[in-house]
Scaffold this active site. Structure first.
Site, PDB file in Angstrom:
ATOM      1  N   ALA A 252       0.800  -1.220   0.000  1.00  0.00           N
ATOM      2  CA  ALA A 252       0.000   0.000   0.000  1.00  0.00           C
ATOM      3  C   ALA A 252       0.834   1.271   0.000  1.00  0.00           C
ATOM      4  O   ALA A 252       0.393   2.311  -0.490  1.00  0.00           O
ATOM      5  CB  ALA A 252      -0.947  -0.005   1.201  1.00  0.00           C
TER       6      ALA A 252
ATOM      7  N   PHE B 227      -3.535   0.654   4.992  1.00  0.00           N
ATOM      8  CA  PHE B 227      -4.390  -0.065   5.926  1.00  0.00           C
ATOM      9  C   PHE B 227      -3.946   0.081   7.377  1.00  0.00           C
ATOM     10  O   PHE B 227      -4.774   0.298   8.254  1.00  0.00           O
ATOM     11  CB  PHE B 227      -4.419  -1.564   5.556  1.00  0.00           C
ATOM     12  CG  PHE B 227      -5.152  -1.833   4.276  1.00  0.00           C
ATOM     13  CD1 PHE B 227      -6.495  -2.156   4.277  1.00  0.00           C
ATOM     14  CD2 PHE B 227      -4.500  -1.741   3.056  1.00  0.00           C
ATOM     15  CE1 PHE B 227      -7.181  -2.388   3.091  1.00  0.00           C
ATOM     16  CE2 PHE B 227      -5.169  -1.976   1.856  1.00  0.00           C
ATOM     17  CZ  PHE B 227      -6.512  -2.301   1.894  1.00  0.00           C
ATOM     18  N   ARG B 228      -2.655  -0.009   7.641  1.00  0.00           N
ATOM     19  CA  ARG B 228      -2.201  -0.192   9.016  1.00  0.00           C
ATOM     20  C   ARG B 228      -1.533   1.023   9.654  1.00  0.00           C
ATOM     21  O   ARG B 228      -1.177   0.963  10.825  1.00  0.00           O
ATOM     22  CB  ARG B 228      -1.240  -1.390   9.079  1.00  0.00           C
ATOM     23  CG  ARG B 228      -1.918  -2.671   8.629  1.00  0.00           C
ATOM     24  CD  ARG B 228      -0.992  -3.878   8.650  1.00  0.00           C
ATOM     25  NE  ARG B 228      -1.669  -5.026   8.079  1.00  0.00           N
ATOM     26  CZ  ARG B 228      -2.554  -5.784   8.720  1.00  0.00           C
ATOM     27  NH1 ARG B 228      -2.852  -5.518   9.973  1.00  0.00           N
ATOM     28  NH2 ARG B 228      -3.143  -6.795   8.122  1.00  0.00           N
TER      29      ARG B 228
ATOM     30  N   GLN C 234       0.554  -6.538  -3.479  1.00  0.00           N
ATOM     31  CA  GLN C 234      -0.581  -6.720  -2.578  1.00  0.00           C
ATOM     32  C   GLN C 234      -1.725  -5.777  -2.947  1.00  0.00           C
ATOM     33  O   GLN C 234      -2.840  -5.938  -2.460  1.00  0.00           O
ATOM     34  CB  GLN C 234      -0.163  -6.419  -1.130  1.00  0.00           C
ATOM     35  CG  GLN C 234       0.827  -7.391  -0.539  1.00  0.00           C
ATOM     36  CD  GLN C 234       1.289  -6.933   0.834  1.00  0.00           C
ATOM     37  OE1 GLN C 234       2.035  -5.964   0.953  1.00  0.00           O
ATOM     38  NE2 GLN C 234       0.861  -7.617   1.870  1.00  0.00           N
TER      39      GLN C 234
ATOM     40  N   ASP D  18      -5.452  -1.834  -6.686  1.00  0.00           N
ATOM     41  CA  ASP D  18      -5.873  -0.589  -7.342  1.00  0.00           C
ATOM     42  C   ASP D  18      -5.543  -0.522  -8.835  1.00  0.00           C
ATOM     43  O   ASP D  18      -5.983   0.393  -9.521  1.00  0.00           O
ATOM     44  CB  ASP D  18      -5.249   0.620  -6.633  1.00  0.00           C
ATOM     45  CG  ASP D  18      -3.742   0.486  -6.421  1.00  0.00           C
ATOM     46  OD1 ASP D  18      -3.042   0.040  -7.356  1.00  0.00           O
ATOM     47  OD2 ASP D  18      -3.265   0.808  -5.317  1.00  0.00           O
TER      48      ASP D  18
ATOM     49  N   HIS E  19      -3.296 -10.239  -4.228  1.00  0.00           N
ATOM     50  CA  HIS E  19      -4.515 -10.089  -3.420  1.00  0.00           C
ATOM     51  C   HIS E  19      -5.736  -9.719  -4.259  1.00  0.00           C
ATOM     52  O   HIS E  19      -6.747  -9.274  -3.723  1.00  0.00           O
ATOM     53  CB  HIS E  19      -4.295  -9.054  -2.310  1.00  0.00           C
ATOM     54  CG  HIS E  19      -3.401  -9.561  -1.218  1.00  0.00           C
ATOM     55  ND1 HIS E  19      -2.866  -8.728  -0.249  1.00  0.00           N
ATOM     56  CD2 HIS E  19      -2.955 -10.810  -0.930  1.00  0.00           C
ATOM     57  CE1 HIS E  19      -2.128  -9.446   0.575  1.00  0.00           C
ATOM     58  NE2 HIS E  19      -2.163 -10.712   0.182  1.00  0.00           N
TER      59      HIS E  19
ATOM     60  N   CYS F 269     -26.377 -12.997  -8.059  1.00  0.00           N
ATOM     61  CA  CYS F 269     -26.145 -13.201  -9.485  1.00  0.00           C
ATOM     62  C   CYS F 269     -27.444 -13.494 -10.233  1.00  0.00           C
ATOM     63  O   CYS F 269     -28.301 -14.237  -9.760  1.00  0.00           O
ATOM     64  CB  CYS F 269     -25.165 -14.349  -9.672  1.00  0.00           C
ATOM     65  SG  CYS F 269     -24.748 -14.693 -11.397  1.00  0.00           S
TER      66      CYS F 269
ATOM     67  N   SER G 140       5.122  -3.553   4.904  1.00  0.00           N
ATOM     68  CA  SER G 140       5.808  -3.929   6.144  1.00  0.00           C
ATOM     69  C   SER G 140       6.108  -5.416   6.193  1.00  0.00           C
ATOM     70  O   SER G 140       6.752  -5.892   7.129  1.00  0.00           O
ATOM     71  CB  SER G 140       4.952  -3.536   7.358  1.00  0.00           C
ATOM     72  OG  SER G 140       3.690  -4.181   7.288  1.00  0.00           O
TER      73      SER G 140
ATOM     74  N   ASN H 127      10.638   1.580   2.613  1.00  0.00           N
ATOM     75  CA  ASN H 127       9.377   1.628   3.342  1.00  0.00           C
ATOM     76  C   ASN H 127       9.546   2.536   4.553  1.00  0.00           C
ATOM     77  O   ASN H 127      10.581   2.487   5.218  1.00  0.00           O
ATOM     78  CB  ASN H 127       8.977   0.207   3.802  1.00  0.00           C
ATOM     79  CG  ASN H 127       7.562   0.159   4.339  1.00  0.00           C
ATOM     80  OD1 ASN H 127       6.625   0.614   3.694  1.00  0.00           O
ATOM     81  ND2 ASN H 127       7.401  -0.388   5.539  1.00  0.00           N
TER      82      ASN H 127
END
Length: 260
Positions: A25, A36-37, A100, A103, A118, A151, A202, A225
């Site tokens: 991310a 996210f974190r 990961q 987007d 992901h 569906c 991370s 990072n």
């Protein structure tokens, strides 16, 4: 940024011929997408459970509202970090990007050999028949239908057997790369690398976090990072705690000096 570490990483990248890049991310935050974190990340306003498979089946409508507001960013543009990686791929220096991120910004920047480990927020699929819907179509359905997440192409009586789930890997979920064949393909790609470049992650979420372990002995691991990772002090690791975009620009200017 410590100039000696930057110079060391520049030399390693310049001499490499098969760089495999792992991204998280942190590379997309420079395009305005929340991570996210971190202290300003998504998990500060919602628990991890909201992005679990259990929660999707428990409250599909609520899940979609959250996912579309927080995970879907069709207006986002690649930043200089994405663009430099795409150029390095064109130049034959980067062989694969394993990300990961969901987007699609690597592809928007022009990268081709991208493994979306992901998944992606661009599409959603019926969990019964596999019929694929674009996320734009799902937004239209959400605004015009009550059971928009069920569906239309299935005859299965039980609605919850034909829910349409975004093609992202949720907690408790699996994806196309989570098979033995998929995992082995990723491991083989990493094992062939002569340099592993980690950007904006991370490396704390399994199984993605295990990937650096599969590089050949002596293969340099370069980590850019802002936060720490479990590999920061491991053998053959080189760590820069700075902006990804600014770091890659400096490295690229040395490798490919601008024409004056």
């Amino acid at each position: 940024m410590e100039s000696s570490m930057l110079q060391t990483c520049t030399n390693l990248i310049q001499n490499a011929k098969n760089i495999v890049v792992l991204t998280g991310a942190g590379i997309s935050t420079e395009s305005g997408i929340k991570d996210f974190r971190s202290q300003t990340g998504i998990y500060q306003m919602a628990p991890e459970y909201i992005l679990s498979l259990d929660n999707f089946y428990h409250d599909p409508a609520g899940f979609y509202q959250f996912a579309i507001e927080n995970l879907y960013h069709p207006e986002a543009l690649p930043n200089q970090g994405h663009e430099i990686l795409a150029q390095w791929e064109t130049n034959g220096k980067v062989s694969h990007i394993i990300t990961q991120n969901i987007d699609g910004l690597h592809q928007k920047a022009g990268s081709v050999k991208v493994i979306e480990f992901h998944g992606t927020m661009k599409t959603a699929s019926c969990q019964n028949c596999g019929n694929t819907y674009s996320t734009e179509e799902m937004i239209t359905r959400l605004n015009t239908m009550e059971d928009f997440y069920v569906c239309d192409h299935c005859s299965t009586p039980a609605k919850n057997e034909r829910y349409i789930k975004p093609d992202v890997v949720l907690f408790g979920d699996t994806g196309e790369w989570f098979t033995m064949e998929g995992f082995n393909e990723v491991i083989n790609i990493i094992h062939q690398a002569d340099c592993l470049l980690v950007l904006g992650t991370s490396l704390k979420v399994t199984p993605f976090s295990t990937f650096p372990q599969y590089r050949r002995e002596g293969t340099p691991l370069i980590i850019v990072n802002k936060g720490d990772s479990p590999y920061d002090n491991s053998k053959d690791s080189y760590v820069i705690h700075e902006s990804i975009g600014k770091t890659l620009i400096k490295i690229d200017h040395h490798i490919n000096p601008p024409i004056s």
